[in-house]
Design a protein around this motif. Sequence first.
Motif, PDB file in Angstrom:
ATOM      1  N   MET A  61      -9.107  -3.437   0.453  1.00 19.35           N
ATOM      2  CA  MET A  61      -9.185  -2.956  -0.922  1.00 19.35           C
ATOM      3  C   MET A  61      -9.671  -1.507  -0.985  1.00 19.35           C
ATOM      4  O   MET A  61      -9.408  -0.803  -1.958  1.00 19.35           O
ATOM      5  CB  MET A  61     -10.092  -3.865  -1.751  1.00 19.35           C
TER       6      MET A  61
ATOM      7  N   TRP B 291      -6.582   0.245  -0.908  1.00 18.66           N
ATOM      8  CA  TRP B 291      -6.055   0.224  -2.290  1.00 18.66           C
ATOM      9  C   TRP B 291      -6.614   1.418  -3.064  1.00 18.66           C
ATOM     10  O   TRP B 291      -5.874   2.119  -3.763  1.00 18.66           O
ATOM     11  CB  TRP B 291      -6.440  -1.091  -2.956  1.00 18.66           C
TER      12      TRP B 291
ATOM     13  N   LEU C 144      -2.602  -7.874  -2.344  1.00 20.59           N
ATOM     14  CA  LEU C 144      -3.493  -7.489  -1.246  1.00 20.59           C
ATOM     15  C   LEU C 144      -4.632  -8.488  -1.077  1.00 20.59           C
ATOM     16  O   LEU C 144      -4.975  -8.877   0.047  1.00 20.59           O
ATOM     17  CB  LEU C 144      -4.048  -6.089  -1.493  1.00 20.59           C
TER      18      LEU C 144
ATOM     19  N   LEU D  67       2.218   1.675  -3.476  1.00 25.45           N
ATOM     20  CA  LEU D  67       1.164   2.165  -4.363  1.00 25.45           C
ATOM     21  C   LEU D  67       0.886   3.643  -4.131  1.00 25.45           C
ATOM     22  O   LEU D  67       0.630   4.392  -5.080  1.00 25.45           O
ATOM     23  CB  LEU D  67      -0.110   1.345  -4.151  1.00 25.45           C
TER      24      LEU D  67
ATOM     25  N   VAL E 183      -0.066  -5.344  -7.307  1.00 25.20           N
ATOM     26  CA  VAL E 183      -0.511  -4.799  -6.021  1.00 25.20           C
ATOM     27  C   VAL E 183      -1.856  -5.393  -5.618  1.00 25.20           C
ATOM     28  O   VAL E 183      -2.036  -5.881  -4.491  1.00 25.20           O
ATOM     29  CB  VAL E 183      -0.623  -3.260  -6.076  1.00 25.20           C
ATOM     30  N   SER E 184      -2.812  -5.359  -6.543  1.00 24.43           N
ATOM     31  CA  SER E 184      -4.157  -5.832  -6.241  1.00 24.43           C
ATOM     32  C   SER E 184      -4.154  -7.305  -5.847  1.00 24.43           C
ATOM     33  O   SER E 184      -4.774  -7.703  -4.854  1.00 24.43           O
ATOM     34  CB  SER E 184      -5.065  -5.609  -7.459  1.00 24.43           C
TER      35      SER E 184
ATOM     36  N   LEU F  61       0.827  -1.210   0.000  1.00 21.46           N
ATOM     37  CA  LEU F  61       0.000   0.000   0.000  1.00 21.46           C
ATOM     38  C   LEU F  61       0.863   1.262   0.000  1.00 21.46           C
ATOM     39  O   LEU F  61       0.531   2.241  -0.684  1.00 21.46           O
ATOM     40  CB  LEU F  61      -0.934  -0.008   1.216  1.00 21.46           C
TER      41      LEU F  61
END
Length: 420
Positions: A346, A349, A333, A230, A329-330, A227
Amino acid sequence: MVRGRVRAVLAEPNFRLYLAGQGLSLVGTWMQAVAQPWLVLQLSHSGTVLGLSTAALFLPVLLLGPYGGLVADRAHKRRLLFLTQAAFLLLALGLGVLTVTGAVRLWQVFVIALLMGVVNAVDTPTRQTFVPELVGRALIRDAVSVNSVMVSATRAIGPGVAGVVIAVAGAGVCFLVNAASFVAVLASLALMRAGRLRPTPPVAREPGQVREGLRYVRGQTGLWAPLLMLAVVGTLAYEFQVVLPLLAVDDLHGGSRTYGYMTSAMALGAVAGGLAVTLRGRAGVLPLTCAAAGFGLAILAASLVPTLTAELVALPFVGAAGTFFLATVSTTLQMTSQPRFRGRVMALWSVMFMGSTPVGGPVVGAVADVLGARVALGLGALACALATVVGLVVLPRLPPDRRVLPHIAPEEDGPGAGRR
């Protein structure tokens, strides 16, 4: 092995419906994503105002994102998606009618952008966490990868169509097409077989659940590190909706067609990036660190090339690397978080990716006004370099077998579950 997993994902009828509905709708969404900055630039002739308009779209995500994630954890996700998608339809329709009738004003664009941001704060974590309900935990990584390919493919189509439509009929028609495209999503949700869904039990209402989610993330290196990476990259590297219109007009002396060509070139690369995630993608901090470094190199090259032809060669690499980073990244997570926290994770995110735009958009727009669009684009390369450093610093804190994640996501929490 890869083909078998992809085939298993696509064998799910509800997931196929989801892909079809989202695919049609996202073409319209990308058309609006191109047309709205172009409309703002026509109304304001200012990179700073363009950055502020982009910030308005994502400011609600920054402010409301954690609460949107909690709503997603508490709600029946399919029903909630009916509401959010219908709201998007009405907002796009309103902006389209205002624009085609010539009644649109800059303040109206800002208001509609803010309202779309409010809806997005709930819609994004809900859509993200709905995917596991469609396919089950064993196929999360592959479903996310296939979904990334679909998103990238629509990016290859939508911007190019938008460039032509803007030149021929104006930006307002793009908004109307986007409004109509949401009918496909609503139809796909209505046609899904409820018995084949794997719904996560809604989280009961209790005080302090947002703080509980934040504590959960803070306690896991495998969550807060991606995170943080990102957030750094999202603030300065993903501001293409600000940089590309300015680059097309100011540096390359083009118009809406040039802008459309550039966004389509980047989107074609994004398709390749989505396919790469599907075929070769891994989850975890180590793959994410490599993805950040590659994204930075691609942006640096795009910021240095001098001509439109060279830019059209460089931008596909930017699109591919950007999609690879975002999908990594997604997936990381989703596979690291426990199901009952997944909506709140999320949502973070969303905050780090979209919610960083209210900071990054105006900064990048102001830098473009003062130093030029190429320097503003180069800020993204710097952000990726910083994210790479974060990854390299964090990696020694993780056990060697947790730096690259296994294929299966965790089930519900047990004692000490999820600690990384």
